[in-house]
Design an enzyme around this catalytic site. Structure first.
Site, PDB file in Angstrom:
ATOM      1  N   PHE A  79      -1.570 -18.478 -19.028  1.00  0.00           N
ATOM      2  CA  PHE A  79      -1.199 -19.066 -17.735  1.00  0.00           C
ATOM      3  C   PHE A  79      -2.497 -19.446 -17.038  1.00  0.00           C
ATOM      4  CE2 PHE A  79      -0.166 -18.390 -13.170  1.00  0.00           C
ATOM      5  CZ  PHE A  79       1.016 -19.100 -13.046  1.00  0.00           C
ATOM      6  N   GLY A  87      -9.328 -18.972  -6.675  1.00  0.00           N
ATOM      7  CA  GLY A  87      -8.753 -17.709  -7.130  1.00  0.00           C
ATOM      8  C   GLY A  87      -7.560 -17.381  -6.252  1.00  0.00           C
ATOM      9  N   ARG A 199       4.335 -10.515 -10.913  1.00  0.00           N
ATOM     10  CA  ARG A 199       3.878  -9.367 -10.104  1.00  0.00           C
ATOM     11  C   ARG A 199       4.736  -8.126 -10.355  1.00  0.00           C
ATOM     12  NH1 ARG A 199       2.415 -13.480  -5.109  1.00  0.00           N
ATOM     13  NH2 ARG A 199       0.464 -14.152  -6.090  1.00  0.00           N
ATOM     14  N   ARG A 224      -6.236  24.281 -19.104  1.00  0.00           N
ATOM     15  CA  ARG A 224      -7.605  24.651 -18.728  1.00  0.00           C
ATOM     16  C   ARG A 224      -7.606  25.843 -17.774  1.00  0.00           C
ATOM     17  NH1 ARG A 224     -13.131  24.160 -19.696  1.00  0.00           N
ATOM     18  NH2 ARG A 224     -14.223  24.319 -17.705  1.00  0.00           N
ATOM     19  N   GLN A 235      -4.052  26.331  -5.929  1.00  0.00           N
ATOM     20  CA  GLN A 235      -3.270  25.433  -5.073  1.00  0.00           C
ATOM     21  C   GLN A 235      -3.937  24.062  -4.883  1.00  0.00           C
ATOM     22  OE1 GLN A 235      -2.553  26.379  -0.825  1.00  0.00           O
ATOM     23  NE2 GLN A 235      -0.453  26.736  -1.475  1.00  0.00           N
ATOM     24  N   GLU A 319      -3.076 -11.479 -10.779  1.00  0.00           N
ATOM     25  CA  GLU A 319      -1.746 -11.931 -10.314  1.00  0.00           C
ATOM     26  C   GLU A 319      -1.564 -11.709  -8.810  1.00  0.00           C
ATOM     27  OE1 GLU A 319       1.527 -11.772 -12.899  1.00  0.00           O
ATOM     28  OE2 GLU A 319       0.277 -11.604 -14.690  1.00  0.00           O
ATOM     29  N   GLY A 320      -2.657 -11.919  -8.073  1.00  0.00           N
ATOM     30  CA  GLY A 320      -2.645 -11.755  -6.624  1.00  0.00           C
ATOM     31  C   GLY A 320      -3.264 -10.424  -6.243  1.00  0.00           C
ATOM     32  N   THR A 321      -4.395 -10.472  -5.529  1.00  0.00           N
ATOM     33  CA  THR A 321      -5.072  -9.229  -5.111  1.00  0.00           C
ATOM     34  C   THR A 321      -4.178  -8.446  -4.136  1.00  0.00           C
ATOM     35  OG1 THR A 321      -6.019 -10.377  -3.217  1.00  0.00           O
ATOM     36  CG2 THR A 321      -7.351 -10.369  -5.241  1.00  0.00           C
TER      37      THR A 321
HETATM   38  N1  CAA Z   1       7.920 -19.316  -4.532  1.00  0.00           N
HETATM   39  C1  CAA Z   1       8.035 -20.677  -4.463  1.00  0.00           C
HETATM   40  N2  CAA Z   1       7.265 -21.439  -3.651  1.00  0.00           N
HETATM   41  C2  CAA Z   1       6.357 -20.799  -2.882  1.00  0.00           C
HETATM   42  C3  CAA Z   1       6.180 -19.400  -2.909  1.00  0.00           C
HETATM   43  C4  CAA Z   1       7.024 -18.652  -3.779  1.00  0.00           C
HETATM   44  N3  CAA Z   1       6.915 -17.316  -3.855  1.00  0.00           N
HETATM   45  N4  CAA Z   1       5.198 -19.056  -2.069  1.00  0.00           N
HETATM   46  C5  CAA Z   1       4.749 -20.203  -1.509  1.00  0.00           C
HETATM   47  N5  CAA Z   1       5.447 -21.237  -2.021  1.00  0.00           N
HETATM   48  C6  CAA Z   1       5.298 -22.657  -1.667  1.00  0.00           C
HETATM   49  C7  CAA Z   1       5.486 -22.871  -0.195  1.00  0.00           C
HETATM   50  O1  CAA Z   1       6.860 -23.060   0.120  1.00  0.00           O
HETATM   51  C8  CAA Z   1       4.666 -24.118   0.046  1.00  0.00           C
HETATM   52  O2  CAA Z   1       5.382 -25.251  -0.357  1.00  0.00           O
HETATM   53  P1  CAA Z   1       5.842 -26.378   0.703  1.00  0.00           P
HETATM   54  O3  CAA Z   1       4.644 -26.701   1.545  1.00  0.00           O
HETATM   55  O4  CAA Z   1       6.292 -27.499  -0.148  1.00  0.00           O
HETATM   56  O5  CAA Z   1       6.949 -25.744   1.469  1.00  0.00           O
HETATM   57  C9  CAA Z   1       3.531 -23.987  -0.940  1.00  0.00           C
HETATM   58  O6  CAA Z   1       3.962 -23.036  -1.934  1.00  0.00           O
HETATM   59  C10 CAA Z   1       2.239 -23.508  -0.328  1.00  0.00           C
HETATM   60  O7  CAA Z   1       2.498 -22.259   0.288  1.00  0.00           O
HETATM   61  P2  CAA Z   1       1.635 -21.753   1.490  1.00  0.00           P
HETATM   62  O8  CAA Z   1       1.585 -22.775   2.569  1.00  0.00           O
HETATM   63  O9  CAA Z   1       2.134 -20.388   1.814  1.00  0.00           O
HETATM   64  O10 CAA Z   1       0.168 -21.712   0.821  1.00  0.00           O
HETATM   65  P3  CAA Z   1      -1.081 -20.833   1.202  1.00  0.00           P
HETATM   66  O11 CAA Z   1      -2.250 -21.495   0.589  1.00  0.00           O
HETATM   67  O12 CAA Z   1      -1.127 -20.522   2.656  1.00  0.00           O
HETATM   68  O13 CAA Z   1      -0.798 -19.411   0.477  1.00  0.00           O
HETATM   69  C11 CAA Z   1      -0.833 -18.009  -1.429  1.00  0.00           C
HETATM   70  C12 CAA Z   1      -0.438 -19.339  -0.850  1.00  0.00           C
HETATM   71  C13 CAA Z   1       0.308 -17.023  -1.232  1.00  0.00           C
HETATM   72  C14 CAA Z   1      -2.090 -17.412  -0.846  1.00  0.00           C
HETATM   73  C15 CAA Z   1      -1.025 -18.337  -2.920  1.00  0.00           C
HETATM   74  O14 CAA Z   1      -2.104 -19.244  -3.051  1.00  0.00           O
HETATM   75  C16 CAA Z   1      -1.262 -17.136  -3.795  1.00  0.00           C
HETATM   76  O15 CAA Z   1      -0.307 -16.457  -4.189  1.00  0.00           O
HETATM   77  N6  CAA Z   1      -2.533 -16.887  -4.159  1.00  0.00           N
HETATM   78  C17 CAA Z   1      -2.838 -15.901  -5.175  1.00  0.00           C
HETATM   79  C18 CAA Z   1      -2.948 -16.576  -6.499  1.00  0.00           C
HETATM   80  C19 CAA Z   1      -2.686 -15.640  -7.620  1.00  0.00           C
HETATM   81  O16 CAA Z   1      -1.834 -14.762  -7.570  1.00  0.00           O
HETATM   82  N7  CAA Z   1      -3.408 -15.844  -8.708  1.00  0.00           N
HETATM   83  C20 CAA Z   1      -3.205 -15.083  -9.876  1.00  0.00           C
HETATM   84  C21 CAA Z   1      -3.836 -15.775 -11.017  1.00  0.00           C
HETATM   85  S1  CAA Z   1      -2.852 -15.717 -12.447  1.00  0.00           S
HETATM   86  C22 CAA Z   1      -3.236 -14.276 -13.235  1.00  0.00           C
HETATM   87  O17 CAA Z   1      -3.887 -13.415 -12.732  1.00  0.00           O
HETATM   88  C23 CAA Z   1      -2.604 -14.177 -14.556  1.00  0.00           C
HETATM   89  C24 CAA Z   1      -3.318 -13.377 -15.538  1.00  0.00           C
HETATM   90  O18 CAA Z   1      -3.985 -13.941 -16.385  1.00  0.00           O
HETATM   91  C25 CAA Z   1      -3.133 -11.904 -15.609  1.00  0.00           C
END
Ligand code: CAA
Length: 345
Positions: A79, A87, A199, A224, A235, A319-321
């Site tokens: 992904f 990030g 998540r 131990r 305790q 997958e999101g801090t």
């Molecule tokens: N489901 C569907 N759509 C969603 C959503 C959800 N849960 N959350 C937000 N959206 C949509 C919103 O509706 C919006 O769309 P519209 O403008 O068309 O209505 C759009 O997404 C943007 O949303 P925001 O305005 O809320 O955007 P933002 O920039 O303020 O915040 C954020 C977004 C929540 C911070 C997001 O960027 C985020 O989750 N960031 C973290 C990224 C992440 O988790 N990365 C992980 C990397 S992958 C990984 O780690 C995999 C691995 O290899 C282990």
């Protein structure tokens, strides 16, 4: 794991998967994570972020072409959302997917890609219409064998060292338009929606790490002896185990609840964030305690707890801090969506 069906647990049997629900999936992830989080993250990314997304949003042709390979583990999926400068701020995608007749031309660099070196299929988010910001992002299925893909060096990580993490460079990679998932501009919503499910998987992983550390700490505390009795009978150690047991059980209930909401077709975005936040913080806190209970033995590699402690840290990051989970939860409170957090199922 592939032979036992772990790579496509939730994929429908018609595409070669196990057809199981999310709760069954998190139970499996929890158990595997007690022993090896590298194995569980390979499984989690393939199931939650790749297979689930393609099955939920892909075209019939994409499902038929890719899911049987992914569900059996013949192909492993990656992904590709994170970038060197995108990030947590995932809308700031710099990778581009420009239209060229029947194809997109993909250019850019992705970072921290789990399964990056071993995967045969990449699900890649890229900007097609910069002026539309996040609404211009597309998600493309990219086959690893496509010309123009270069895999960077394997990252030398603190934990989950058996999971391979790489950067990936795309240079003028031609991707057929039929490989776009969903309508034009749907790519960011695809990423957010699949991450909601992902998540839950990482929350289950964190829960397994915490539970594995607890089981080891309990056994050590019973075996131990110090000051003439098992340290469990002191305790100060017994109370540590009481806190561990209580908070791990609370994490378990949150993780299972998020999984149940998903299985019931209800909104689970903020519950998934709560489960990941709490389970990952619990894993970090109690793997540190498990090392402490083991004393000097906890600090050497001969014992498993130091590995669990190193593995726990990433669950607060990928997958999101934890900070992003708090953002998602607080926005749900502010919008009124989370008005009834104690609602029963
Ligand atoms: N489901 C569907 N759509 C969603 C959503 C959800 N849960 N959350 C937000 N959206 C949509 C919103 O509706 C919006 O769309 P519209 O403008 O068309 O209505 C759009 O997404 C943007 O949303 P925001 O305005 O809320 O955007 P933002 O920039 O303020 O915040 C954020 C977004 C929540 C911070 C997001 O960027 C985020 O989750 N960031 C973290 C990224 C992440 O988790 N990365 C992980 C990397 S992958 C990984 O780690 C995999 C691995 O290899 C282990």
């Amino acid at each position: 794991m592939c032979e036992m069906g772990f790579m496509g647990m939730m994929v429908s049997p018609e595409y070669g998967g196990g057809g199981m629900d999310t709760l069954s999936y998190v139970l499996a992830l929890e158990e595997i994570s007690k022993i090896d989080s590298s194995a569980s993250v390979i499984m989690s990314v393939n199931n939650s972020l790749v297979c689930w997304g393609i099955e939920s949003y892909g075209s019939p042709e994409q499902k038929l072409k890719y899911l049987p390979k992914l569900a059996t583990g013949e192909w492993i999926g990656a992904f590709c959302l994170s970038e060197p400068e995108a990030g947590s701020d995932a809308t700031s995608q710099r990778t581009t997917a420009k239209e060229d007749g029947d194809h997109y031309i993909l250019n850019g660099t992705k970072n921290w890609i789990t399964n990056g070196g071993k995967s045969s299929l990449h699900v890649v988010m890229a900007q097609s219409h910069t002026e539309l910001k996040h609404r211009g992002i597309n998600t493309l299925i990219v086959e690893r064998s496509s010309p123009g893909i270069e895999i960077g060096a394997k990252e030398d990580k603190l934990g989950i060292r058996a999971s391979d993490t790489h950067s990936i460079m795309y240079s003028d990679v031609r991707v057929p338009k039929e490989n776009r998932i969903g309508p034009d501009g749907f790519g960011f919503k695809y990423a957010m929606s699949t991450l909601d499910g992902g998540r839950i998987g990482i929350a289950a992983q964190a829960l397994g790490i915490a539970a594995g550390a607890y089981e080891l700490a309990l056994k050590y505390a019973q075996d131990r002896e110090a000051f003439g009795k098992p340290i469990m009978n002191h305790q100060i150690i017994a109370f540590k185990l009481a806190d561990m047991a209580t908070e791990i059980e609370a994490a378990r209930l949150l993780v299972y609840r998020a999984a149940r909401l998903k299985d019931m077709g209800m909104d689970y975005s903020s519950m998934a964030a709560m489960a990941k936040l709490f389970a990952s913080e619990t894993a970090m806190k109690h793997t540190v305690e498990a090392v402490q209970i083991h004393g000097g033995y906890g600090y050497v590699k001969e014992y498993h707890v130091e590995r669990l402690m190193r593995d726990a840290k990433i669950t607060q990051i990928y997958e999101g801090t934890s900070e992003i989970q708090r953002l998602v939860i607080s926005r749900a409170i502010l919008s009124g969506e989370l008005y009834q957090p104690m609602a029963t199922l």
